[in-house]
Write a protein that holds these residues in place. Structure first.
Motif, PDB file in Angstrom:
ATOM      1  N   LEU A  89      11.617  12.919  -8.544  1.00  0.00           N
ATOM      2  CA  LEU A  89      10.918  13.862  -9.057  1.00  0.00           C
ATOM      3  C   LEU A  89      10.918  15.408  -8.365  1.00  0.00           C
ATOM      4  N   ALA A  90      10.772  15.329  -7.166  1.00  0.00           N
ATOM      5  CA  ALA A  90      10.906  16.484  -6.380  1.00  0.00           C
ATOM      6  C   ALA A  90      12.284  17.174  -6.487  1.00  0.00           C
ATOM      7  N   LYS A  91      13.471  16.154  -6.520  1.00  0.00           N
ATOM      8  CA  LYS A  91      14.622  16.787  -6.660  1.00  0.00           C
ATOM      9  C   LYS A  91      14.703  17.599  -8.100  1.00  0.00           C
ATOM     10  N   LYS A  92      14.319  16.842  -9.079  1.00  0.00           N
ATOM     11  CA  LYS A  92      14.418  17.130 -10.444  1.00  0.00           C
ATOM     12  C   LYS A  92      13.643  18.510 -10.722  1.00  0.00           C
ATOM     13  N   THR A  93      12.553  18.663 -10.098  1.00  0.00           N
ATOM     14  CA  THR A  93      11.737  19.781 -10.176  1.00  0.00           C
ATOM     15  C   THR A  93      11.972  20.855  -9.255  1.00  0.00           C
ATOM     16  N   GLN A  94      12.584  20.401  -8.027  1.00  0.00           N
ATOM     17  CA  GLN A  94      12.677  21.553  -7.031  1.00  0.00           C
ATOM     18  C   GLN A  94      11.289  21.745  -6.443  1.00  0.00           C
ATOM     19  N   CYS A  95      10.435  20.583  -6.532  1.00  0.00           N
ATOM     20  CA  CYS A  95       9.197  20.591  -5.865  1.00  0.00           C
ATOM     21  C   CYS A  95       9.081  20.759  -4.411  1.00  0.00           C
ATOM     22  N   ASN A  96       8.476  21.732  -3.853  1.00  0.00           N
ATOM     23  CA  ASN A  96       8.525  21.487  -2.263  1.00  0.00           C
ATOM     24  C   ASN A  96       7.143  21.147  -1.687  1.00  0.00           C
ATOM     25  N   LYS A  97       6.134  20.245  -2.395  1.00  0.00           N
ATOM     26  CA  LYS A  97       5.202  19.607  -2.116  1.00  0.00           C
ATOM     27  C   LYS A  97       5.730  18.217  -1.754  1.00  0.00           C
ATOM     28  N   GLY A  98       4.973  17.593  -0.610  1.00  0.00           N
ATOM     29  CA  GLY A  98       5.164  16.226  -0.374  1.00  0.00           C
ATOM     30  C   GLY A  98       3.816  15.277  -0.638  1.00  0.00           C
ATOM     31  N   ALA A  99       4.039  13.990  -0.206  1.00  0.00           N
ATOM     32  CA  ALA A  99       2.968  13.238  -0.136  1.00  0.00           C
ATOM     33  C   ALA A  99       2.789  12.169   0.732  1.00  0.00           C
ATOM     34  N   VAL A 100       1.833  11.499   1.050  1.00  0.00           N
ATOM     35  CA  VAL A 100       1.530  10.458   1.853  1.00  0.00           C
ATOM     36  C   VAL A 100       0.907   9.271   0.688  1.00  0.00           C
ATOM     37  N   ILE A 101       1.792   8.224   0.531  1.00  0.00           N
ATOM     38  CA  ILE A 101       1.371   7.489  -0.646  1.00  0.00           C
ATOM     39  C   ILE A 101       0.790   5.968   0.032  1.00  0.00           C
ATOM     40  N   SER A 102      -0.507   5.502  -0.503  1.00  0.00           N
ATOM     41  CA  SER A 102      -0.886   4.360  -0.241  1.00  0.00           C
ATOM     42  C   SER A 102      -0.824   3.467  -1.425  1.00  0.00           C
ATOM     43  N   LEU A 103      -0.590   2.212  -0.968  1.00  0.00           N
ATOM     44  CA  LEU A 103      -0.535   1.068  -2.110  1.00  0.00           C
ATOM     45  C   LEU A 103      -1.341   0.032  -1.584  1.00  0.00           C
ATOM     46  N   ASP A 104      -2.330  -0.342  -2.731  1.00  0.00           N
ATOM     47  CA  ASP A 104      -2.793  -1.383  -2.559  1.00  0.00           C
ATOM     48  C   ASP A 104      -2.136  -2.492  -3.547  1.00  0.00           C
ATOM     49  N   LYS A 105      -1.488  -3.611  -2.844  1.00  0.00           N
ATOM     50  CA  LYS A 105      -0.580  -4.349  -3.362  1.00  0.00           C
ATOM     51  C   LYS A 105      -1.366  -5.796  -3.868  1.00  0.00           C
ATOM     52  N   ARG A 106      -1.224  -6.059  -5.161  1.00  0.00           N
ATOM     53  CA  ARG A 106      -1.865  -7.429  -5.768  1.00  0.00           C
ATOM     54  C   ARG A 106      -1.062  -8.120  -6.466  1.00  0.00           C
ATOM     55  N   LEU A 107       0.235  -7.410  -7.139  1.00  0.00           N
ATOM     56  CA  LEU A 107       1.222  -8.288  -7.910  1.00  0.00           C
ATOM     57  C   LEU A 107       2.335  -8.700  -6.992  1.00  0.00           C
ATOM     58  N   PRO A 108       2.731  -9.963  -7.319  1.00  0.00           N
ATOM     59  CA  PRO A 108       3.791 -10.532  -6.370  1.00  0.00           C
ATOM     60  C   PRO A 108       5.270  -9.702  -6.510  1.00  0.00           C
ATOM     61  N   MET A 109       5.739  -9.640  -5.642  1.00  0.00           N
ATOM     62  CA  MET A 109       7.225  -8.960  -5.678  1.00  0.00           C
ATOM     63  C   MET A 109       8.059 -10.114  -6.493  1.00  0.00           C
ATOM     64  N   GLY A 110       9.131  -9.518  -7.271  1.00  0.00           N
ATOM     65  CA  GLY A 110       9.900 -10.635  -7.946  1.00  0.00           C
ATOM     66  C   GLY A 110       9.388 -11.505  -8.801  1.00  0.00           C
ATOM     67  N   GLY A 111       8.383 -11.282  -9.189  1.00  0.00           N
ATOM     68  CA  GLY A 111       7.548 -12.012 -10.383  1.00  0.00           C
ATOM     69  C   GLY A 111       7.865 -11.824 -11.918  1.00  0.00           C
ATOM     70  N   GLY A 112       8.429 -10.870 -12.093  1.00  0.00           N
ATOM     71  CA  GLY A 112       8.823 -10.669 -13.420  1.00  0.00           C
ATOM     72  C   GLY A 112       7.607  -9.960 -14.336  1.00  0.00           C
ATOM     73  N   ILE A 113       6.864  -9.444 -13.598  1.00  0.00           N
ATOM     74  CA  ILE A 113       5.526  -8.922 -14.358  1.00  0.00           C
ATOM     75  C   ILE A 113       5.599  -7.442 -13.875  1.00  0.00           C
ATOM     76  N   ALA A 251       9.407 -14.936 -11.479  1.00  0.00           N
ATOM     77  CA  ALA A 251       9.014 -16.312 -11.593  1.00  0.00           C
ATOM     78  C   ALA A 251       7.633 -16.571 -12.080  1.00  0.00           C
ATOM     79  N   CYS A 252       7.019 -15.624 -12.446  1.00  0.00           N
ATOM     80  CA  CYS A 252       5.630 -15.848 -12.999  1.00  0.00           C
ATOM     81  C   CYS A 252       5.745 -16.330 -14.405  1.00  0.00           C
ATOM     82  N   VAL A 253       4.572 -17.196 -14.610  1.00  0.00           N
ATOM     83  CA  VAL A 253       4.470 -17.920 -15.841  1.00  0.00           C
ATOM     84  C   VAL A 253       3.122 -17.631 -16.547  1.00  0.00           C
TER      85      VAL A 253
END
Length: 295
Positions: A89-113, A251-253
């Motif tokens: 997004l930064a490259k596409k829009t030539q935006c010179n702002k940045g971000a520190v991103i936090s993630l609250d992870k609840r969903l399993p990785m590789g689960g198909g959801i 793998a989720c069902v």
């Protein structure tokens, strides 16, 4: 106000999805598969928060500071779809702002959801607003497709039929049922599934108007169940209680219920070795609701 006191984080939803069915019609010359599927949005998922930073000088994307507040375990930032989405997004829009991103992870990785794809879409939608970069939904969806076939569905944020490689989206509101989603604690490689010679690739296309759950299937399910006994075991357990099916490449069902209480009762009976949650199927993503609240 004391500038050293940080304001509470504002969280943006990154919802899960289910593939209520997944048919593989064939294969394109470029190796991608031609699919038909019904993406059902859920009211449950991960959450992301964005602390916006400013960069001095050039708007060159190499000078834009984008990083995870807490890196995702086992996933270097350069391989993280969240970071890739923000940089794109930064490259596409030539935006010179940045971000520190936090993630609250609840969903399993590789689960198909849709965990990773949903994270990427939330990053695109939220930063487009927070950076004031002004891209349209169509432009964000096009950017998202470069990150993965499922990303545009989360950008658009509606329960929908999908064709092509998943990018041809037709909104298709469904009855809002409840889903018990269970993770058999195995990681299924999407690439491994789609490159298998045993994968069916000749399912006839259906007309969206003719869709009925009982007349569809997941073309990846038998292959995955054969290779991952825990997926087969989970399916066999769930189907005693309600119509059940694997989502995506696993793998989720999920099992489908018309009643929340009944879904939770079945969840309470589930062996503790399987992680699970109950969510409502919604026709409009919580991400769209969050964006609307900002305006």
């Amino acid at each position: 106000m004391n500038s050293s006191v940080k304001s509470p984080k504002e969280w943006w939803p990154s919802p899960a999805k289910l593939n209520l069915f997944l048919h593989i019609l064939g294969r394109y010359d470029n190796g991608y598969h031609q699919l038909q599927s019904l993406f059902q949005m859920l009211d449950y998922g991960d959450q992301l928060a964005f602390e916006i930073t400013r960069n001095e000088g050039s708007s060159n994307e190499n000078n834009v500071s984008i990083r995870m507040d807490t890196p995702l375990k086992g996933v270097p930032d350069d391989d993280n779809l969240i970071i890739k989405a923000a940089r794109l997004l930064a490259k596409k829009t030539q935006c010179n702002k940045g971000a520190v991103i936090s993630l609250d992870k609840r969903l399993p990785m590789g689960g198909g959801i849709g965990g990773g794809s949903s994270n990427a879409a939330t990053t695109l939608v939220a930063l487009n607003y927070l950076w004031d970069t002004g891209l349209s939904e169509d432009e964000l969806a096009e950017l998202g497709l470069a990150l993965g076939a499922d990303v545009p569905i989360f950008v658009r944020g509606v329960t929908a039929f999908a064709g092509g490689v998943g990018e041809d989206i037709t909104p298709a509101p469904q009855p809002e049922k409840y889903y018990l989603v269970a993770n058999p604690n195995v990681h299924v490689s999407t690439a491994e599934v789609f490159t298998s010679p045993d994968l069916p690739r000749n399912t006839p296309p259906i007309r969206w108007d003719d869709y009925e759950y009982e007349k569809t299937r997941n073309d990846c399910q038998q292959l995955v169940a054969n290779r991952y006994p825990e997926v087969a075991k989970l399916l066999q357990w769930l189907v005693h209680y309600a119509p059940s099916r694997m989502t995506g490449t696993g793998a989720c069902v999920f099992a489908t219920f018309s009643d929340y209480t009944l879904a939770e009762q079945v969840r309470a009976e589930m062996p503790a070795t399987w992680q699970s949650f109950v969510a409502k199927g919604v026709n409009r993503s919580p991400l769209l609701d969050k964006l609307e609240q900002q305006k």
